[in-house]
Design a protein around this motif. Structure first.
Motif, short mmCIF file in Angstrom:
data_model
loop_
_atom_site.label_atom_id
_atom_site.label_comp_id
_atom_site.label_asym_id
_atom_site.label_seq_id
_atom_site.Cartn_x
_atom_site.Cartn_y
_atom_site.Cartn_z
N ILE A 243 -10.57 2.91 -0.04
CA ILE A 243 -9.66 1.81 0.23
C ILE A 243 -8.83 1.56 -1.03
O ILE A 243 -9.29 0.94 -1.98
CB ILE A 243 -10.42 0.55 0.66
CG1 ILE A 243 -11.15 0.81 1.98
CG2 ILE A 243 -9.48 -0.65 0.80
CD1 ILE A 243 -12.04 -0.33 2.45
N GLU A 244 -7.59 2.04 -1.02
CA GLU A 244 -6.70 1.94 -2.18
C GLU A 244 -5.71 0.80 -2.06
O GLU A 244 -5.24 0.27 -3.07
CB GLU A 244 -5.92 3.24 -2.36
CG GLU A 244 -6.76 4.47 -2.64
CD GLU A 244 -5.89 5.69 -2.87
OE1 GLU A 244 -5.06 5.66 -3.80
OE2 GLU A 244 -6.02 6.67 -2.11
N ASN A 245 -5.34 0.46 -0.82
CA ASN A 245 -4.29 -0.53 -0.58
C ASN A 245 -4.82 -1.60 0.37
O ASN A 245 -5.74 -1.37 1.15
CB ASN A 245 -3.06 0.14 0.05
CG ASN A 245 -2.52 1.27 -0.81
OD1 ASN A 245 -2.11 1.03 -1.94
ND2 ASN A 245 -2.53 2.48 -0.29
N ASN A 246 -4.18 -2.75 0.33
CA ASN A 246 -4.64 -3.86 1.17
C ASN A 246 -4.49 -3.57 2.66
O ASN A 246 -5.19 -4.17 3.48
CB ASN A 246 -3.88 -5.14 0.81
CG ASN A 246 -4.29 -5.68 -0.55
OD1 ASN A 246 -5.46 -5.68 -0.91
ND2 ASN A 246 -3.31 -6.15 -1.32
N ASP A 247 -3.59 -2.64 3.02
CA ASP A 247 -3.48 -2.25 4.42
C ASP A 247 -4.76 -1.61 4.94
O ASP A 247 -5.00 -1.57 6.15
CB ASP A 247 -2.31 -1.28 4.62
CG ASP A 247 -0.95 -1.95 4.46
OD1 ASP A 247 -0.91 -3.20 4.53
OD2 ASP A 247 0.04 -1.23 4.27
N ASP A 248 -5.57 -1.09 4.02
CA ASP A 248 -6.82 -0.42 4.39
C ASP A 248 -8.03 -1.35 4.34
O ASP A 248 -9.15 -0.94 4.66
CB ASP A 248 -7.09 0.76 3.45
CG ASP A 248 -5.94 1.76 3.42
OD1 ASP A 248 -5.33 1.98 4.47
OD2 ASP A 248 -5.66 2.30 2.33
N ASN A 249 -7.84 -2.60 3.91
CA ASN A 249 -8.97 -3.50 3.73
C ASN A 249 -9.86 -3.57 4.96
O ASN A 249 -9.37 -3.60 6.10
CB ASN A 249 -8.48 -4.92 3.41
CG ASN A 249 -7.97 -5.07 2.00
OD1 ASN A 249 -8.18 -4.20 1.16
ND2 ASN A 249 -7.28 -6.16 1.72
N SER A 339 -12.94 -12.23 8.02
CA SER A 339 -14.21 -12.06 7.31
C SER A 339 -14.05 -10.85 6.40
O SER A 339 -13.80 -9.74 6.89
CB SER A 339 -15.36 -11.84 8.29
OG SER A 339 -15.55 -12.98 9.11
N PRO A 340 -14.15 -11.03 5.08
CA PRO A 340 -13.83 -9.94 4.14
C PRO A 340 -15.02 -9.02 3.86
O PRO A 340 -15.90 -9.34 3.08
CB PRO A 340 -13.42 -10.70 2.87
CG PRO A 340 -14.26 -11.96 2.92
CD PRO A 340 -14.44 -12.29 4.37
N TRP A 341 -15.02 -7.85 4.47
CA TRP A 341 -16.08 -6.88 4.22
C TRP A 341 -15.83 -6.13 2.91
O TRP A 341 -16.72 -5.97 2.10
CB TRP A 341 -16.16 -5.88 5.37
CG TRP A 341 -16.65 -6.42 6.67
CD1 TRP A 341 -16.66 -7.73 7.09
CD2 TRP A 341 -17.17 -5.66 7.76
NE1 TRP A 341 -17.16 -7.82 8.36
CE2 TRP A 341 -17.47 -6.56 8.81
CE3 TRP A 341 -17.39 -4.30 7.97
CZ2 TRP A 341 -18.02 -6.14 10.03
CZ3 TRP A 341 -17.92 -3.88 9.19
CH2 TRP A 341 -18.23 -4.79 10.19
N PHE A 342 -14.60 -5.66 2.74
CA PHE A 342 -14.27 -4.88 1.53
C PHE A 342 -12.78 -4.96 1.27
O PHE A 342 -11.97 -4.84 2.19
CB PHE A 342 -14.69 -3.41 1.69
CG PHE A 342 -14.84 -2.68 0.39
CD1 PHE A 342 -16.10 -2.42 -0.13
CD2 PHE A 342 -13.73 -2.27 -0.33
CE1 PHE A 342 -16.24 -1.76 -1.35
CE2 PHE A 342 -13.85 -1.62 -1.54
CZ PHE A 342 -15.12 -1.37 -2.06
N ARG A 343 -12.42 -5.15 -0.02
CA ARG A 343 -11.03 -5.27 -0.45
C ARG A 343 -10.63 -4.08 -1.32
O ARG A 343 -11.45 -3.53 -2.07
CB ARG A 343 -10.85 -6.53 -1.29
CG ARG A 343 -11.03 -7.84 -0.56
CD ARG A 343 -11.06 -8.96 -1.58
NE ARG A 343 -10.65 -10.25 -1.04
CZ ARG A 343 -11.50 -11.22 -0.71
NH1 ARG A 343 -12.80 -11.04 -0.87
NH2 ARG A 343 -11.04 -12.36 -0.23
N ALA A 344 -9.35 -3.75 -1.29
CA ALA A 344 -8.83 -2.69 -2.14
C ALA A 344 -9.09 -2.98 -3.61
O ALA A 344 -9.39 -2.08 -4.40
CB ALA A 344 -7.34 -2.49 -1.89
#
Length: 500
Positions: A243-249, A339-344
């Motif tokens: 996950i490099e970008n926020n679009d992939d969060n 719900s935030p599982w993983f962020r860039a």
């Protein structure tokens, strides 16, 4: 999404069905043709993704304790959990929810293996690692390899130590990452994928980002495994995308238009708006001192005077709500929130930390750090000009020692992980950063013995159900617990001077 949420009812029906019968006639008479004996794996996948978001990112599992222990939230009223007075029933429920979900994920894996559905199998394995990493980071040692084996006659599962659980989780993710990298798959996940809509590339990114997260935890206690994992991903993103970008969060988005799919924290806020949870003093004070542009993104000013002001975490007394800031609409009040599982940002912080240790990650520590901070700012709608000014000022990467650099990037990681209490709490226990967190001033009201501890909680207590119903297996591990919330440190927690 709605049709899969509704299939939760089917899951509950299926779970309650009895499979034994005395005669064929009895079975025929007592079989409801409208109640399936086996739920499609796609429905189970949808249920599992929803269940994780609804139960592990709600107020009871995430907000009351981990978010308070991480310095993300304070309580105006009902301060008990913030000052370590936990509810035994909630601990029982939190533990049960882990294994309820694990049982479903194992069932998905069995069905996927039988069908030859490699994408479904791999997605279920990634979700298993996700929930079991949360579980071990909360309780340390717990049943895993022997868990949910009732069909094999295991009524009282044995415990695995965290030193074995972490390598097993990383091995599972490595297996999945290689399987996908080698072209496995072909089956369509879109029928039950409420997270990524069947996009396997996104699942690959999530898998490898979880590898970065878990490996970074082990940077000190198992440096070889950590270095091998992080280097492999960072230097070969075409094979191991992350996950490099926020679009992939990996964010689970809720639906404000349907009361059955409201974001859990916003739903809790809706019932008691502005009178229970508020902003913490530590985050408000440091954001103001650093002129951090995320201040107005995370929080709302106090109603009384328009100032940003936070309350004491775990105070000895209640305070009037109007004088304190609250979490912003986006973070706590939007019924269609996330719900935030993983962020860039977390991926880049992991790579930046690896670079400070001299590992080959194909990018400098400063560049990875600036990518991480920029990702956090972008996620929250901060302008490029504001981000540039912050990175030139209070957010600048230190030019000093590796220790100074890590302390800075850990502080920024803590700031970026807002709302994900487990990640903030785990970061603090692993690093001691941010170093301005404190033990709850009101902890003596919960138990006089809590006054003996100079750090916040190291763990959650084992639930009464486990201590009473799996006594023989639990007892040796429960003996390591001190005053409910302290005792044996996590494997990856190598801090010295922690008063257990």
């Amino acid at each position: 999404m709605k049709k899969y949420i509704n299939n939760i009812i089917m899951m509950l029906i299926a779970a309650s069905l009895l499979t034994t019968s005395c005669t064929d006639k009895f079975k025929e008479i007592n079989t409801d043709p409208d109640s399936p004996a086996s739920v499609p794996a796609a429905n189970e996948l949808a249920w599992a993704i929803w269940y994780i978001s609804a139960n592990f990112y709600d107020r009871w599992f995430m907000l009351d304790e981990p978010c308070a222990f991480a310095g993300y939230v304070a309580k105006l009223n009902y301060i008990d959990e913030s000052r370590y007075q936990f509810r035994t029933g909630i601990q029982d429920s939190n533990w049960a929810e882990i294994y309820t979900c694990l049982n479903t994920l194992r069932d998905i894996q069995a069905k996927a293996a039988e069908l030859g559905a490699r994408n479904l199998l791999n997605a279920a394995k990634v979700l298993e690692v996700h929930i079991m990493s949360i579980a071990t980071d909360r309780w340390r040692d717990l049943p895993y390899s022997d868990a949910v084996n009732l069909s094999e006659g295991v009524l009282n599962p044995t415990y695995d130590v965290q030193e074995d659980i972490y390598p097993a989780l990383l091995a599972t993710l490595k297996e999945v990452a290689d399987d996908w990298a080698n072209g496995a798959g072909g089956d369509d996940l879109s029928g039950g994928d409420l997270l990524y809509g069947g996009d396997i590339n996104q699942w690959q990114r999530y898998c490898n980002s979880l590898r970065l997260r878990l490996a970074t935890r082990l940077s000190v206690v198992s440096a070889s495994l950590a270095q091998q994992t992080v280097t492999e991903i960072a230097t070969n993103p075409s094979r191991y995308p992350f996950i490099e970008n926020n679009d992939d969060n990996a964010f689970f988005w809720w639906d404000a238009g349907d009361a059955t799919r409201w974001e859990p924290l916003a739903d809790a806020y809706r019932t008691r708006p502005g009178v229970e949870f508020c902003a913490p003093d530590v985050m408000i004070d440091n954001f103001k001192a650093n002129n951090d542009p995320r201040l107005s993104k995370y929080f709302e000013p106090a109603v009384s005077d328009g100032e940003y002001r936070g309350y004491i975490i775990g105070a000895a007394a209640n305070t009037a709500p109007g004088g304190m800031s609250h979490w912003s609409y986006a973070y706590e009040q939007d019924l269609g929130g996330f719900s935030p599982w993983f962020r860039a940002a977390e991926s880049w912080f992991a790579i930046a930390e690896a670079a400070t240790r001299g590992w080959n990650v194909g990018i400098s520590a400063q560049d990875a750090y600036e990518k991480a901070v920029t990702s956090s700012m972008d996620e929250n709608g901060v302008t490029a000009e504001e981000t540039e000014a912050y990175l030139a000022g209070a957010g600048a990467f230190p030019s000093g020692s590796a220790d100074e650099q890590r302390n800075k990037l850990w502080y920024e990681q803590w700031a970026a992980m807002f709302k994900n209490g487990m990640e903030g709490w785990t970061l603090y226990r692993r690093t001691g950063i941010p170093d301005f967190l404190y033990v709850a001033p009101g902890r003596g009201l919960a138990s006089a013995s809590y006054l003996n501890h100079n750090w916040g909680p190291l763990r959650s207590p084992y639930p009464d159900t486990e201590r009473n119903l799996n006594t023989a297996n639990n007892a040796p591990f429960n003996a390591d617990v001190v005053d409910d919330l302290w005792g044996k440190q996590m494997w990856w927690d190598q801090r010295v001077g922690v008063n257990n």
